[in-house]
Design a protein around this motif. Structure first.
Motif, PDB file in Angstrom:
ATOM      1  N   ASN A   1     -33.188 -15.462 -15.210  1.00  0.00           N
ATOM      2  CA  ASN A   1     -33.087 -14.076 -14.750  1.00  0.00           C
ATOM      3  C   ASN A   1     -31.892 -13.918 -13.802  1.00  0.00           C
ATOM      4  O   ASN A   1     -31.086 -12.986 -13.928  1.00  0.00           O
ATOM      5  N   GLN A   2     -31.741 -14.850 -12.869  1.00  0.00           N
ATOM      6  CA  GLN A   2     -30.631 -14.795 -11.921  1.00  0.00           C
ATOM      7  C   GLN A   2     -29.288 -14.990 -12.617  1.00  0.00           C
ATOM      8  O   GLN A   2     -28.312 -14.295 -12.307  1.00  0.00           O
ATOM      9  N   ILE A   3     -29.230 -15.908 -13.566  1.00  0.00           N
ATOM     10  CA  ILE A   3     -27.995 -16.145 -14.321  1.00  0.00           C
ATOM     11  C   ILE A   3     -27.582 -14.892 -15.078  1.00  0.00           C
ATOM     12  O   ILE A   3     -26.405 -14.498 -15.096  1.00  0.00           O
ATOM     13  N   LYS A   4     -28.555 -14.237 -15.700  1.00  0.00           N
ATOM     14  CA  LYS A   4     -28.267 -13.028 -16.480  1.00  0.00           C
ATOM     15  C   LYS A   4     -27.707 -11.924 -15.585  1.00  0.00           C
ATOM     16  O   LYS A   4     -26.751 -11.231 -15.951  1.00  0.00           O
ATOM     17  N   VAL A   5     -28.284 -11.750 -14.389  1.00  0.00           N
ATOM     18  CA  VAL A   5     -27.789 -10.737 -13.454  1.00  0.00           C
ATOM     19  C   VAL A   5     -26.353 -11.054 -13.047  1.00  0.00           C
ATOM     20  O   VAL A   5     -25.483 -10.172 -13.044  1.00  0.00           O
ATOM     21  N   CYS A   6     -26.090 -12.313 -12.724  1.00  0.00           N
ATOM     22  CA  CYS A   6     -24.725 -12.728 -12.363  1.00  0.00           C
ATOM     23  C   CYS A   6     -23.747 -12.427 -13.492  1.00  0.00           C
ATOM     24  O   CYS A   6     -22.657 -11.871 -13.262  1.00  0.00           O
ATOM     25  N   GLN A   7     -24.113 -12.779 -14.697  1.00  0.00           N
ATOM     26  CA  GLN A   7     -23.226 -12.586 -15.846  1.00  0.00           C
ATOM     27  C   GLN A   7     -22.920 -11.108 -16.082  1.00  0.00           C
ATOM     28  O   GLN A   7     -21.766 -10.737 -16.336  1.00  0.00           O
ATOM     29  N   LYS A   8     -23.937 -10.251 -15.998  1.00  0.00           N
ATOM     30  CA  LYS A   8     -23.732  -8.825 -16.245  1.00  0.00           C
ATOM     31  C   LYS A   8     -22.804  -8.206 -15.206  1.00  0.00           C
ATOM     32  O   LYS A   8     -21.924  -7.399 -15.540  1.00  0.00           O
TER      33      LYS A   8
ATOM     34  N   MET B   1     -29.070 -24.114  -8.062  1.00  0.00           N
ATOM     35  CA  MET B   1     -29.410 -23.862  -9.466  1.00  0.00           C
ATOM     36  C   MET B   1     -30.121 -22.509  -9.582  1.00  0.00           C
ATOM     37  O   MET B   1     -30.941 -22.162  -8.731  1.00  0.00           O
ATOM     38  N   LEU B   2     -29.793 -21.762 -10.616  1.00  0.00           N
ATOM     39  CA  LEU B   2     -30.323 -20.415 -10.795  1.00  0.00           C
ATOM     40  C   LEU B   2     -31.341 -20.359 -11.926  1.00  0.00           C
ATOM     41  O   LEU B   2     -31.295 -21.151 -12.868  1.00  0.00           O
ATOM     42  N   SER B   3     -32.240 -19.403 -11.844  1.00  0.00           N
ATOM     43  CA  SER B   3     -33.175 -19.137 -12.940  1.00  0.00           C
ATOM     44  C   SER B   3     -32.449 -18.365 -14.033  1.00  0.00           C
ATOM     45  O   SER B   3     -31.347 -17.843 -13.823  1.00  0.00           O
TER      46      SER B   3
ATOM     47  N   ILE C   1     -16.354 -26.860  -8.419  1.00  0.00           N
ATOM     48  CA  ILE C   1     -17.137 -26.539  -9.615  1.00  0.00           C
ATOM     49  C   ILE C   1     -18.580 -26.886  -9.326  1.00  0.00           C
ATOM     50  O   ILE C   1     -18.896 -27.985  -8.892  1.00  0.00           O
ATOM     51  N   LYS C   2     -19.470 -25.916  -9.546  1.00  0.00           N
ATOM     52  CA  LYS C   2     -20.871 -26.111  -9.220  1.00  0.00           C
ATOM     53  C   LYS C   2     -21.494 -27.162 -10.133  1.00  0.00           C
ATOM     54  O   LYS C   2     -21.069 -27.363 -11.268  1.00  0.00           O
ATOM     55  N   GLY C   3     -22.544 -27.824  -9.614  1.00  0.00           N
ATOM     56  CA  GLY C   3     -23.326 -28.720 -10.450  1.00  0.00           C
ATOM     57  C   GLY C   3     -24.011 -27.940 -11.564  1.00  0.00           C
ATOM     58  O   GLY C   3     -24.144 -26.716 -11.498  1.00  0.00           O
ATOM     59  N   GLN C   4     -24.467 -28.651 -12.564  1.00  0.00           N
ATOM     60  CA  GLN C   4     -25.049 -27.982 -13.725  1.00  0.00           C
ATOM     61  C   GLN C   4     -26.525 -27.662 -13.502  1.00  0.00           C
ATOM     62  O   GLN C   4     -27.218 -28.380 -12.784  1.00  0.00           O
ATOM     63  N   ASN C   5     -26.990 -26.581 -14.120  1.00  0.00           N
ATOM     64  CA  ASN C   5     -28.420 -26.283 -14.085  1.00  0.00           C
ATOM     65  C   ASN C   5     -29.180 -27.394 -14.788  1.00  0.00           C
ATOM     66  O   ASN C   5     -28.839 -27.784 -15.909  1.00  0.00           O
ATOM     67  N   ILE C   6     -30.192 -27.918 -14.137  1.00  0.00           N
ATOM     68  CA  ILE C   6     -30.957 -29.036 -14.684  1.00  0.00           C
ATOM     69  C   ILE C   6     -32.256 -28.521 -15.274  1.00  0.00           C
ATOM     70  O   ILE C   6     -33.069 -27.903 -14.586  1.00  0.00           O
ATOM     71  N   HIS C   7     -32.437 -28.762 -16.557  1.00  0.00           N
ATOM     72  CA  HIS C   7     -33.681 -28.402 -17.213  1.00  0.00           C
ATOM     73  C   HIS C   7     -34.566 -29.649 -17.261  1.00  0.00           C
ATOM     74  O   HIS C   7     -34.111 -30.765 -17.041  1.00  0.00           O
ATOM     75  N   SER C   8     -35.813 -29.432 -17.529  1.00  0.00           N
ATOM     76  CA  SER C   8     -36.745 -30.559 -17.549  1.00  0.00           C
ATOM     77  C   SER C   8     -36.342 -31.588 -18.607  1.00  0.00           C
ATOM     78  O   SER C   8     -35.894 -31.238 -19.691  1.00  0.00           O
ATOM     79  N   TYR C   9     -36.467 -32.850 -18.256  1.00  0.00           N
ATOM     80  CA  TYR C   9     -36.200 -33.934 -19.206  1.00  0.00           C
ATOM     81  C   TYR C   9     -37.142 -35.086 -18.884  1.00  0.00           C
ATOM     82  O   TYR C   9     -37.724 -35.160 -17.794  1.00  0.00           O
ATOM     83  N   ASN C  10     -37.290 -35.981 -19.784  1.00  0.00           N
ATOM     84  CA  ASN C  10     -38.200 -37.107 -19.610  1.00  0.00           C
ATOM     85  C   ASN C  10     -37.728 -37.992 -18.465  1.00  0.00           C
ATOM     86  O   ASN C  10     -36.638 -38.554 -18.508  1.00  0.00           O
TER      87      ASN C  10
ATOM     88  N   VAL D   1     -27.943 -14.902  -5.605  1.00  0.00           N
ATOM     89  CA  VAL D   1     -27.192 -14.246  -6.683  1.00  0.00           C
ATOM     90  C   VAL D   1     -25.873 -13.706  -6.132  1.00  0.00           C
ATOM     91  O   VAL D   1     -24.814 -13.857  -6.745  1.00  0.00           O
ATOM     92  N   LEU D   2     -25.935 -13.108  -4.964  1.00  0.00           N
ATOM     93  CA  LEU D   2     -24.735 -12.552  -4.340  1.00  0.00           C
ATOM     94  C   LEU D   2     -23.699 -13.634  -4.053  1.00  0.00           C
ATOM     95  O   LEU D   2     -22.513 -13.479  -4.367  1.00  0.00           O
ATOM     96  N   THR D   3     -24.129 -14.745  -3.474  1.00  0.00           N
ATOM     97  CA  THR D   3     -23.170 -15.824  -3.156  1.00  0.00           C
ATOM     98  C   THR D   3     -22.613 -16.462  -4.423  1.00  0.00           C
ATOM     99  O   THR D   3     -21.454 -16.883  -4.453  1.00  0.00           O
ATOM    100  N   ASN D   4     -23.423 -16.521  -5.471  1.00  0.00           N
ATOM    101  CA  ASN D   4     -22.935 -17.060  -6.746  1.00  0.00           C
ATOM    102  C   ASN D   4     -21.860 -16.175  -7.357  1.00  0.00           C
ATOM    103  O   ASN D   4     -20.865 -16.667  -7.889  1.00  0.00           O
ATOM    104  N   ILE D   5     -22.056 -14.865  -7.297  1.00  0.00           N
ATOM    105  CA  ILE D   5     -21.050 -13.939  -7.836  1.00  0.00           C
ATOM    106  C   ILE D   5     -19.760 -14.042  -7.022  1.00  0.00           C
ATOM    107  O   ILE D   5     -18.656 -14.093  -7.581  1.00  0.00           O
ATOM    108  N   LEU D   6     -19.896 -14.066  -5.705  1.00  0.00           N
ATOM    109  CA  LEU D   6     -18.730 -14.222  -4.829  1.00  0.00           C
ATOM    110  C   LEU D   6     -17.936 -15.470  -5.192  1.00  0.00           C
ATOM    111  O   LEU D   6     -16.704 -15.435  -5.310  1.00  0.00           O
ATOM    112  N   TYR D   7     -18.648 -16.567  -5.366  1.00  0.00           N
ATOM    113  CA  TYR D   7     -17.999 -17.841  -5.657  1.00  0.00           C
ATOM    114  C   TYR D   7     -17.289 -17.804  -7.007  1.00  0.00           C
ATOM    115  O   TYR D   7     -16.172 -18.308  -7.159  1.00  0.00           O
TER     116      TYR D   7
END
Length: 559
Positions: free
Chosen positions: A162-169, A158-160, A107-116, A195-201
Motif C-alpha cells: 500500500n505504501q509503495i503504491k502511494v509513493c509510486q503514484k 521497508m514499505l508495505s 540506494i535503499k536496501g531491498q524489500n524483504i519478503h518471507s523466505y525459508n 511515505v513522505l521521507t521515501n518520496i523525498l529521498y
C-alpha cells in the motif's frame, strides 16, 4: 538447494584496501561465495553484498567518493541470495541510525519478503550486531536504536505494498506533470511520515545509480513541519540520510522565505498538516502572516501558492486548537487534491480496531463498526487508581523498555515555567506532586522527561513504547451509572468544563462557543492523540470519578 532449517553460524573476515588492490591475488575463502561487507574509513561506512566480491570491488576502487581503508566481510556457509539481501537491508537500516559513523549508502536496501529461514536470519543478525559493536563499527544496542526518530522514519525503511503504491503514484505525477496536489491520509501508525521521507529521498537520489538526479536543485525542495517540538528531529533526519540542502522550516518560516524567492518551490511537502494554522484572534501576534488586505488566509493556501508540486499529510482527528485549520474548511480547500489513503496500522500492537474503539468511546466518530469484545486482548491497557500509581508504573516500564512517558490533559497551570521551586500537578488521591514538562522541544528524548508529565504539545506525532494518560478535570462523563450499581454505556456522554482547561490558546473566544461544543471537539481529539501514542500499551487514570468509572466500564467490556 533447500535453505537450511537453522541459520546460526557466521564468520567475520577482516581485509584492507590493499588486499583488493592486488589484482593477482584472491582469497578463495571469500571469492565467488555470498557475503555481506562493510567498508570503513575514519568517518564513513558503506554496506554491500555480493556473490563476486572481487569483481564488485574493482568498481568500488574506482569510486573517488569511497576512501575506505578497512573491510569487514561477513560470511556463512549457510548464506544464499535471499539471506544476504536481508542482512544488507538490516545493516543499512540500523547503521544509518547508529551514531558512530556516517553511512554512505544512497540506494535503499531491498524489500524483504518471507523466505525459508527468515526467522533464523533475524536471530543471526542480533549476533552480527553484537560483533559489530565489539569491532567498533557500531556503538548502540538494537533496543536503543528502535527508539530513535531516525530509525522510525528513515527512508531506508521497508514499505508495505500500500505504501509503495502511494509513493509510486505521487512520484509519477511529480515527474510527468508541471503541477500537482496530493493529500496523504491515514490513522496514526499507518506510516504517513515514512511515505513522505521515501518520496523525498526518491526525488533527490536516483535509486538505480545512487547519484543525485540530474537537473535537481535541492534548494527547490522544501519540507514544512508545523510542530515546533519536532522540527529539530526532522532537521537531524534530513541531514543524517544525506538530504542536506533541502529546506526544512516551520510554516511561517517557509512562507517568509518563499516570498523572497524569484520562483515557486518545485517540490513542497508538509507533515502533520492538521496543525497548519488559520487566523485566530487570541494568537494574533503569532499569526500576522495570515492577515491579508481583504481579510485572512490560511497557511495551507499560502504554502500552496508557493509550490508547483505540493504533498501534504493529514489526519482529520488530530486538529486540537482553534488556530488549527477548521476540518470542514480544510476539506473544501483540498477537494481537488489527489487523495492517497494508507490503511494498515503498523504502530500499535492493539491493531486497527483500537483506534476506531477510541473514536467510538471518546464520541468522536460512530461511523465505523467496532467489535468491543477482546479489542484490548493483545494490548496492555490498564485503568490505574491514582496519578501516583500511573506515574510509578510508567517509570518502571521505562526501566525495562525505555521511551515510556506519562502525559496529561491540560487541566493544570504550568506554574513551574516561571517558578522552578513550585509544582504543577497534585494527586488528589495520594497528595503527591508532579511537574509539567520543563521544555517543549524534544521533550520525550530529554534525560529527565520520565520524571515529568508531558502535555499534548510535547507528544503529538511521537511514538512511545508505553504511554500513561491522566484525564484532567476538564473532561468528564455526564453519567454516573444506575442506582442499583449497573451501568448502561448507551447513556454515557462526554462533557467538558471550560473553567478547568488551562490552555489559553486552546479555548475558543468567549461568547462564540455555544454549549462548549467547539471546546469539546478539541479536548476529545487531544485525548485521542494522547491515547494513541503507546506501541505496547496505555495506562490511564481520570481525576473525575464519573470519568474513571466510564473508563473502567469500557475496558471491562473490551478485554
Amino acid at each position: 538447494m533447500l535453505f537450511p532449517t537453522k541459520l546460526s553460524s557466521f564468520e567475520v573476515i577482516k581485509k584492507t584496501r590493499n588486499d583488493f588492490e592486488q589484482v593477482n591475488f584472491r582469497d578463495f575463502d571469500i571469492d565467488t561465495v555470498p557475503v555481506v561487507y562493510i567498508q570503513r574509513d575514519k568517518k564513513n561506512l558503506y554496506v554491500g553484498k555480493s556473490t563476486d566480491i572481487y569483481g564488485r570491488f574493482s568498481t568500488h576502487l574506482k569510486d573517488i567518493r569511497k576512501t575506505f581503508t578497512e573491510i569487514l566481510i561477513i560470511k556463512s556457509a549457510l548464506f544464499n541470495e535471499s539471506s544476504i539481501k536481508h542482512i544488507e537491508t538490516l545493516l543499512i537500516d540500523y547503521l544509518l541510525a547508529d551514531s558512530k559513523f556516517n553511512l554512505l549508502n544512497k540506494i535503499k536496501g531491498q524489500n524483504i519478503h518471507s523466505y525459508n529461514g527468515i526467522e533464523d536470519v533475524n536471530n543471526m543478525f542480533m549476533e552480527i550486531w553484537s560483533k559489530l559493536i565489539e569491532e567498533g563499527i557500531a556503538c548502540e544496542q538494537l533496543g536503543e536504536i528502535h527508539n530513535k526518530f531516525i530509525y522510525k522514519y528513515s527512508p531506508f525503511k521497508m514499505l508495505s505494498s500500500n505504501q509503495i503504491k502511494v509513493c509510486q503514484k505521487i512520484l509519477e505525477a511529480i515527474e510527468y506533470t508541471s503541477e500537482s496536489r496530493h493529500l496523504i491520509t491515514g490513522d496514526p501508525g499507518t506510516g504517513k511520515t515514512i511515505v513522505l521521507t521515501n518520496i523525498l529521498y526518491a526525488i533527490v537520489y536516483d535509486q538505480t545509480t545512487g547519484k543525485d538526479r540530474e537537473g535537481l536543485d535541492r534548494e527547490d525542495v522544501a519540507l514544512v513541519i508545523p510542530q515546533n517540538h519536532s522540527l529539530g528531529s526532522y532537521k537531524d533526519l534530513i541531514r543524517k540520510v544525506g538530504l542536506h540542502g533541502i529546506t526544512v522550516l516551520s510554516p511561517s518560516q517557509f512562507i517568509k522565505k518563499a516570498k523572497g524567492k524569484d520562483d515557486k518551490y518545485k517540490y513542497v511537502f508538509v507533515d502533520e498538516a492538521h496543525r497548519l494554522k488559520q487566523y485566530f484572534g487570541k494568537q494574533a501576534r503569532d499569526l500576522r502572516h495570515l492577515v491579508t488586505e481583504d481579510g485572512y488566509t490560511t497557511e495551507l493556501e499560502l504554502i500552496s501558492e508557493y509550490a508547483y508540486h505540493l504533498t501534504i499529510v493529514y489526519d482529520q482527528y488530530q486538529t486540537i486548537r482553534p488556530a488549527d485549520i477548521d476540518t470542514a474548511h480544510f476539506k473544501r480547500m483540498t477537494a481537488d487534491y489527489k487523495t492517497h489513503i494508507l490503511h494498515k496500522q503498523f504502530r500499535l500492537k492493539s491493531g486497527d480496531q483500537y483506534l476506531a474503539w477510541l473514536r467510538k468511546y471518546l464520541h468522536i466518530a460512530n461511523d465505523v463498526a467496532v467489535y468491543e469484545k477482546r479489542v484490548l486482548k493483545d494490548y496492555d491497557f490498564n485503568v490505574m487508581d491514582s496519578i501516583s500509581e500511573l506515574y510509578e508504573a510508567i517509570k518502571n516500564l521505562n526501566d525495562d523498555h525505555e521511551l515510556c512517558r506519562a502525559v496529561a490533559g491540560y487541566s493544570w497551570h504550568w506554574t513551574t515555567q516561571k517558578d522552578k521551586s513550585s509544582h504543577d500537578i497534585t494527586d488528589s488521591v495520594t497528595g503527591a506532586q508532579f511537574n509539567w514538562n520543563s521544555k517543549t522541544k524534544g521533550w520525550i528524548n530529554q534525560e529527565n522527561s520520565v520524571e515529568e508529565i508531558g502535555c499534548i504539545h510535547t507528544i503529538q506525532g511521537a511514538d512511545l513504547n508505553y504511554v500513561g494518560v491522566v484525564f484532567g478535570e476538564e473532561i468528564d462523563c455526564g453519567y454516573a451509572g444506575e442506582e442499583d450499581g449497573s451501568y448502561d454505556l448507551s447513556k454515557a456522554n462526554i462533557i467538558v468544563n471550560p473553567d478547568k482547561y488551562k490552555d489559553r490558546n486552546g479555548l475558543p473566544i468567549k461568547g462564540t462557543d455555544l454549549n462548549n461544543e467547539e471546546l469539546k471537539f478539541y479536548i476529545k481529539r487531544i485525548y485521542y492523540v494522547l491515547l494513541s501514542r503507546g506501541i505496547n500499551g496505555c495506562y490511564v487514570f481520570a481525576t473525575n470519578p464519573n470519568m474513571q468509572k466510564y473508563l473502567k466500564e469500557i475496558v471491562r467490556v473490551s478485554q
